[in-house]
Design a protein around this motif. Structure first.
Motif, PDB file in Angstrom:
ATOM      1  N   GLU A   1       1.812  -2.675   3.784  1.00  0.00           N
ATOM      2  CA  GLU A   1       1.993  -1.289   3.356  1.00  0.00           C
ATOM      3  C   GLU A   1       3.321  -0.796   3.911  1.00  0.00           C
ATOM      4  O   GLU A   1       3.700  -1.137   5.034  1.00  0.00           O
TER       5      GLU A   1
ATOM      6  N   ARG B   1     -12.218  -6.677  -0.701  1.00  0.00           N
ATOM      7  CA  ARG B   1     -12.767  -6.194  -1.975  1.00  0.00           C
ATOM      8  C   ARG B   1     -13.669  -7.271  -2.547  1.00  0.00           C
ATOM      9  O   ARG B   1     -13.414  -8.455  -2.329  1.00  0.00           O
TER      10      ARG B   1
ATOM     11  N   ALA C   1       5.960   5.447  -0.619  1.00  0.00           N
ATOM     12  CA  ALA C   1       5.057   4.448  -0.049  1.00  0.00           C
ATOM     13  C   ALA C   1       4.926   3.301  -1.034  1.00  0.00           C
ATOM     14  O   ALA C   1       5.176   3.452  -2.228  1.00  0.00           O
ATOM     15  N   PHE C   2       4.599   2.151  -0.505  1.00  0.00           N
ATOM     16  CA  PHE C   2       4.333   1.001  -1.376  1.00  0.00           C
ATOM     17  C   PHE C   2       3.316   0.095  -0.699  1.00  0.00           C
ATOM     18  O   PHE C   2       3.128   0.150   0.517  1.00  0.00           O
ATOM     19  N   GLY C   3       2.643  -0.710  -1.521  1.00  0.00           N
ATOM     20  CA  GLY C   3       1.682  -1.672  -0.973  1.00  0.00           C
ATOM     21  C   GLY C   3       1.809  -2.975  -1.734  1.00  0.00           C
ATOM     22  O   GLY C   3       1.645  -3.011  -2.948  1.00  0.00           O
TER      23      GLY C   3
ATOM     24  N   GLN D   1      -1.300   4.319   6.667  1.00  0.00           N
ATOM     25  CA  GLN D   1      -0.314   5.405   6.525  1.00  0.00           C
ATOM     26  C   GLN D   1      -0.939   6.747   6.864  1.00  0.00           C
ATOM     27  O   GLN D   1      -0.302   7.594   7.511  1.00  0.00           O
TER      28      GLN D   1
ATOM     29  N   GLN E   1      -2.366  -7.256   2.720  1.00  0.00           N
ATOM     30  CA  GLN E   1      -1.360  -6.394   2.106  1.00  0.00           C
ATOM     31  C   GLN E   1      -0.315  -6.051   3.155  1.00  0.00           C
ATOM     32  O   GLN E   1      -0.549  -6.183   4.359  1.00  0.00           O
TER      33      GLN E   1
ATOM     34  N   PHE F   1      -2.659   8.589  -4.415  1.00  0.00           N
ATOM     35  CA  PHE F   1      -1.892   9.005  -3.227  1.00  0.00           C
ATOM     36  C   PHE F   1      -0.398   9.104  -3.463  1.00  0.00           C
ATOM     37  O   PHE F   1       0.361   9.407  -2.551  1.00  0.00           O
ATOM     38  N   THR F   2       0.063   8.817  -4.683  1.00  0.00           N
ATOM     39  CA  THR F   2       1.490   8.976  -4.973  1.00  0.00           C
ATOM     40  C   THR F   2       1.678   9.744  -6.272  1.00  0.00           C
ATOM     41  O   THR F   2       0.867   9.659  -7.196  1.00  0.00           O
TER      42      THR F   2
ATOM     43  N   GLY G   1       2.478  -1.949  -6.133  1.00  0.00           N
ATOM     44  CA  GLY G   1       2.322  -0.553  -6.499  1.00  0.00           C
ATOM     45  C   GLY G   1       3.045   0.315  -5.484  1.00  0.00           C
ATOM     46  O   GLY G   1       3.124  -0.025  -4.308  1.00  0.00           O
ATOM     47  N   ALA G   2       3.581   1.448  -5.967  1.00  0.00           N
ATOM     48  CA  ALA G   2       4.345   2.308  -5.063  1.00  0.00           C
ATOM     49  C   ALA G   2       4.467   3.704  -5.655  1.00  0.00           C
ATOM     50  O   ALA G   2       3.918   3.990  -6.728  1.00  0.00           O
ATOM     51  N   GLY G   3       5.180   4.553  -4.968  1.00  0.00           N
ATOM     52  CA  GLY G   3       5.414   5.884  -5.511  1.00  0.00           C
ATOM     53  C   GLY G   3       5.900   6.858  -4.459  1.00  0.00           C
ATOM     54  O   GLY G   3       6.127   6.496  -3.305  1.00  0.00           O
TER      55      GLY G   3
ATOM     56  N   GLN H   1      -7.690  -1.232   1.398  1.00  0.00           N
ATOM     57  CA  GLN H   1      -6.233  -1.196   1.246  1.00  0.00           C
ATOM     58  C   GLN H   1      -5.622  -0.855   2.603  1.00  0.00           C
ATOM     59  O   GLN H   1      -6.267  -0.246   3.449  1.00  0.00           O
TER      60      GLN H   1
ATOM     61  N   PHE I   1      -1.523   6.169  -9.013  1.00  0.00           N
ATOM     62  CA  PHE I   1      -2.305   6.039  -7.781  1.00  0.00           C
ATOM     63  C   PHE I   1      -2.601   7.456  -7.302  1.00  0.00           C
ATOM     64  O   PHE I   1      -1.729   8.325  -7.419  1.00  0.00           O
TER      65      PHE I   1
ATOM     66  N   SER J   1      -3.375   1.180   2.884  1.00  0.00           N
ATOM     67  CA  SER J   1      -2.901   2.569   2.800  1.00  0.00           C
ATOM     68  C   SER J   1      -3.551   3.464   3.849  1.00  0.00           C
ATOM     69  O   SER J   1      -2.998   4.495   4.226  1.00  0.00           O
TER      70      SER J   1
HETATM   71  N1  DAH Z   1      -3.102   0.691  -2.031  1.00  0.00           N
HETATM   72  C1  DAH Z   1      -2.690   0.169  -3.310  1.00  0.00           C
HETATM   73  C2  DAH Z   1      -3.599  -0.991  -3.693  1.00  0.00           C
HETATM   74  O1  DAH Z   1      -4.272  -1.495  -2.846  1.00  0.00           O
HETATM   75  C3  DAH Z   1      -1.272  -0.318  -3.243  1.00  0.00           C
HETATM   76  C4  DAH Z   1      -0.353   0.844  -3.095  1.00  0.00           C
HETATM   77  C5  DAH Z   1       0.111   1.497  -4.220  1.00  0.00           C
HETATM   78  C6  DAH Z   1       0.004   1.295  -1.854  1.00  0.00           C
HETATM   79  C7  DAH Z   1       0.948   2.558  -4.091  1.00  0.00           C
HETATM   80  C8  DAH Z   1       0.838   2.393  -1.731  1.00  0.00           C
HETATM   81  C9  DAH Z   1       1.302   2.995  -2.872  1.00  0.00           C
HETATM   82  O2  DAH Z   1       1.229   2.879  -0.559  1.00  0.00           O
HETATM   83  O3  DAH Z   1       2.139   4.046  -2.727  1.00  0.00           O
HETATM   84  O4  DAH Z   1      -3.605  -1.377  -4.818  1.00  0.00           O
END
Ligand code: DAH
Length: 340
Positions: free
Chosen positions: A212, A197, A307-309, A176, A210, A252-253, A284-286, A171, A250, A173
């Motif tokens: 991010e 993956r 954050a979001f991805g 970040q 992705q 991380f969020t 996905g985010a949070g 990811q 997630f 992420s």
């Molecule tokens: N890293 C997650 C994935 O690969 C996507 C993601 C979700 C990134 C939430 C984020 C986050 O920064 O806050 O599925």
């Protein structure tokens, strides 16, 4: 005797000149007849055996041969040079009438176009672009992101490991974590990049991209995330696009959300594309988990973040109604051309 020899050499020499077909052959003839050990030079040398009375006449005859062959060589040389130049011109001639319509102009790959478009939108919203390695430590891919050793996402089967501590990042992420470790808030970044993956089917590829996003500052809330993603969705998809948050998880969020878009095909009424729900899942985010801020050296009592991805292939597939991700990787030029 010598007179006959002179006549013979004259005839042979002139024949040889006339028969030479290239400057190389002509040069060989020159050496053979007029060179230091050539035929005419040999004639001159043989003068010493001629009676003194005849020497001037014979000498003149030999000299005449030299002049004759010399001038024949010069003439032939001019003819050959002209022919050779013509041959080169013919061979290297540019056909200025050739149609330039057959020359195809290259273009950027659809995924690159989409990535650039996304970056432009986020840069317009004040984000800067960050980068990180595709081969990274588990520390950045997992540990600092609150994904402990026993988390299912750490199963060896789910990731491409180089050794137990290093893997192809799963990811973006991890960027970040890398940025937070060395940067003081305010932070406002997006980082696009490849992730890996072991999935492989119509909607998953072992390598995909992705983008991010991370914002850390004082007083950042889920509302900031919603406003930013709504703005992005309107610019990237269409001005009438609506955004919906659904609770998710997630590591991380906290809280975590799944972000859906109103379906562009039916406008939210429900159709085949959105499987009757009116919504399509985008990303996905949070709100950044305080544990992640603290692990990365940012005071979670003072700062908050979101954050979001988002999957770049996924966003492309939604935007252009592409049913199979592999179409984006097949590199069929006829397909890629439609995006120009
Ligand atoms: N890293 C997650 C994935 O690969 C996507 C993601 C979700 C990134 C939430 C984020 C986050 O920064 O806050 O599925």
């Amino acid at each position: 005797m010598l007179k006959e020899k002179i006549d013979q050499i004259t005839a042979l020499g002139l024949d040889a000149v006339a028969g030479a077909k290239s400057s190389q052959e002509l040069n060989d003839v020159r050496v053979k007849y007029l060179g230091k050990s050539g035929e005419v030079t040999a004639l001159l040398k043989s003068l010493k055996d001629v009676p003194n009375a005849e020497k001037p006449a014979m000498g003149k005859l030999i000299n005449d041969v030299k002049v004759k062959i010399d001038s024949a060589l010069a003439q032939r040389e001019a003819t050959i040079a002209l022919a050779e130049r013509k041959a080169i011109e013919e061979k290297e001639r540019l056909d200025v009438t050739l149609s330039k319509d057959n020359l195809e102009q290259g273009a950027l790959h659809p995924l690159t176009l989409v990535k650039n478009e996304m970056l432009n939108i986020f840069m317009g919203l004040g984000f800067s672009v960050a980068d990180g390695p595709e081969v990274d430590y588990t520390r950045y891919n997992f540990e600092l992101l609150n994904i402990p050793q026993d988390h299912p996402a750490r199963d060896f089967g789910d990731s491409f490991y180089i050794n137990p501590d290093i893997l192809l990042r799963t990811q973006t992420s991890c960027v970040q974590a890398r940025v937070m470790e060395v940067t003081k808030p305010p932070i406002r970044i997006v980082c696009p990049g490849k992730v890996y993956r072991p999935d492989d089917d119509a909607t998953h590829s072992p390598m995909f991209q992705q983008l991010e996003g991370l914002v850390v500052d004082e007083h950042i809330t889920l509302a900031d995330l919603k406003g930013t993603l709504e703005e992005f969705a309107k610019k990237f998809f269409s001005p009438s696009t609506k955004v919906r948050f659904r609770p998710s998880y997630f590591p991380f969020t906290e809280p975590s959300v799944e972000v859906d878009l109103s379906c562009a095909m039916c406008g939210g009424k429900g159709c085949r594309l959105c499987k009757g729900t009116g919504w399509i899942e985008l990303l996905g985010a949070g709100v950044v988990n305080p544990a992640v801020l603290d692990a990365c050296g940012i005071d979670s009592k003072k700062y908050t973040g979101y954050a979001f991805g988002v999957g770049i292939e996924r966003a492309t597939m939604i935007k252009y109604s592409i049913p199979d991700m592999r179409l984006l990787f097949d590199n069929d030029i006829r397909y890629a051309k439609q995006f120009k």
